[in-house]
Design a protein around this motif. Sequence first.
Motif, short mmCIF file in Angstrom:
data_model
loop_
_atom_site.label_atom_id
_atom_site.label_comp_id
_atom_site.label_asym_id
_atom_site.label_seq_id
_atom_site.Cartn_x
_atom_site.Cartn_y
_atom_site.Cartn_z
N ALA A 76 -0.47 -4.73 3.03
CA ALA A 76 -0.46 -4.55 4.48
C ALA A 76 -1.86 -4.39 5.06
O ALA A 76 -2.14 -4.82 6.19
CB ALA A 76 0.39 -3.34 4.85
N LYS A 77 -2.74 -3.77 4.27
CA LYS A 77 -4.09 -3.50 4.80
C LYS A 77 -5.04 -3.24 3.63
O LYS A 77 -4.66 -2.64 2.63
CB LYS A 77 -4.04 -2.28 5.73
N VAL A 78 -6.28 -3.65 3.77
CA VAL A 78 -7.33 -3.37 2.78
C VAL A 78 -8.51 -2.76 3.52
O VAL A 78 -9.04 -3.36 4.47
CB VAL A 78 -7.79 -4.65 2.05
N ALA A 79 -8.91 -1.57 3.12
CA ALA A 79 -10.02 -0.87 3.79
C ALA A 79 -10.99 -0.33 2.75
O ALA A 79 -10.58 0.09 1.66
CB ALA A 79 -9.49 0.26 4.66
N TYR B 163 -11.81 0.62 -2.79
CA TYR B 163 -11.06 0.08 -1.66
C TYR B 163 -9.66 0.71 -1.63
O TYR B 163 -9.07 0.97 -2.69
CB TYR B 163 -10.93 -1.44 -1.77
N GLU B 164 -9.17 0.95 -0.45
CA GLU B 164 -7.84 1.49 -0.24
C GLU B 164 -6.92 0.33 0.14
O GLU B 164 -7.13 -0.32 1.18
CB GLU B 164 -7.84 2.54 0.87
N VAL B 165 -5.92 0.07 -0.70
CA VAL B 165 -5.00 -1.03 -0.46
C VAL B 165 -3.63 -0.46 -0.06
O VAL B 165 -2.94 0.15 -0.88
CB VAL B 165 -4.86 -1.92 -1.71
N ASP B 166 -3.26 -0.65 1.19
CA ASP B 166 -1.96 -0.17 1.67
C ASP B 166 -0.90 -1.23 1.42
O ASP B 166 -1.11 -2.43 1.69
CB ASP B 166 -2.03 0.14 3.17
N LEU B 167 0.27 -0.78 0.91
CA LEU B 167 1.36 -1.70 0.61
C LEU B 167 2.47 -1.58 1.66
O LEU B 167 2.54 -0.59 2.40
CB LEU B 167 1.92 -1.40 -0.79
N SER C 162 -0.07 3.40 -1.29
CA SER C 162 -1.40 2.78 -1.29
C SER C 162 -2.00 2.84 -2.68
O SER C 162 -1.62 3.70 -3.51
CB SER C 162 -2.31 3.48 -0.28
N LEU C 163 -2.94 1.96 -2.93
CA LEU C 163 -3.64 1.91 -4.21
C LEU C 163 -5.13 2.03 -3.96
O LEU C 163 -5.66 1.44 -3.02
CB LEU C 163 -3.36 0.57 -4.92
N LYS C 164 -5.80 2.81 -4.83
CA LYS C 164 -7.25 2.91 -4.75
C LYS C 164 -7.81 2.08 -5.89
O LYS C 164 -7.56 2.37 -7.06
CB LYS C 164 -7.69 4.37 -4.87
N LEU D 151 -6.50 -9.15 -3.90
CA LEU D 151 -5.76 -8.24 -3.02
C LEU D 151 -6.21 -8.39 -1.58
O LEU D 151 -7.03 -7.63 -1.06
CB LEU D 151 -5.94 -6.79 -3.50
N LEU D 152 -5.66 -9.41 -0.92
CA LEU D 152 -5.95 -9.67 0.49
C LEU D 152 -4.72 -9.35 1.33
O LEU D 152 -3.60 -9.34 0.83
CB LEU D 152 -6.35 -11.13 0.68
N LYS D 153 -4.94 -9.10 2.59
CA LYS D 153 -3.82 -8.81 3.49
C LYS D 153 -2.82 -9.96 3.46
O LYS D 153 -3.18 -11.13 3.59
CB LYS D 153 -4.34 -8.58 4.91
#
Length: 262
Positions: free
Chosen positions: A5-8, A15-19, A24-26, A37-39
Amino acid sequence: MLTVAKVAKAKHGFYEVDLSDGNSLKVSEDLLIKFRLLKGMELDEKDVEEIKKNAHYDIGVQFALNYISYQLRSEKEVRSYLKEREIPSFDREKIIRHLKDLSVLDDKVYGESYVRTQMRLSDKGPSVLKQQLQQKGLKPEVIDAALSLYNEKIQFSVAQRAAEKALKKIHNKSFKETKQKLQLSLRQKGFSGDVASAVLDSLELEMDEETEIEALKKAGEKLWRRHQNKAPHIRNQKIKQSLYQKGFALEEIQQFIDEQTE
């Protein structure tokens, strides 16, 4: 199937990867690229588990590198640090091996550095340093090799410095008790009896009669006040015994008691 859903960008290069399920995954930049891991990227359960598995290791490596960047650490210290941060046991061992391969984690180097620093900055003897290195988790042979740097000449110099410092804090004690306290202080700091004795001899301490009598009077008057309500023979006996244990001569003790009685 889950969707990214989002990568920040997060702290320390992660990087914080929201699913799409709210979790989320760090992850590290390497994992971000490896799994693309792209939006909008779709991930199945197997992918997520693989990412999590790798993420623990990457995060652990970063934790460890940050931890040892401030000062040298022993293997035991790094393991404990990673455990506190809930890095799995399997990953902890992989991280330790990785750090060793990078030559940034070495108990031999750590032990030698620790001993050199303590010799220069502290007043601790070999026995105390040995205990401290054991607590750091170093193996006996590594400790022995590190302590070989602490030769007798250096021990004498450090112990002499410690004795001179301790001597300044000893007041109103008999000559005998002063020497006993210095000897005990050096032994407690980790120096051998031979080194302690050699240091005391080097200080060339001499008994000053006036100082000895003054110390006896101060100690005696304190004891006299403590036991003044007791029967004279009990009072005198307790004072005599206490002053003798403090290292004063019986003749001078008796003279003090006679003067106080008069």
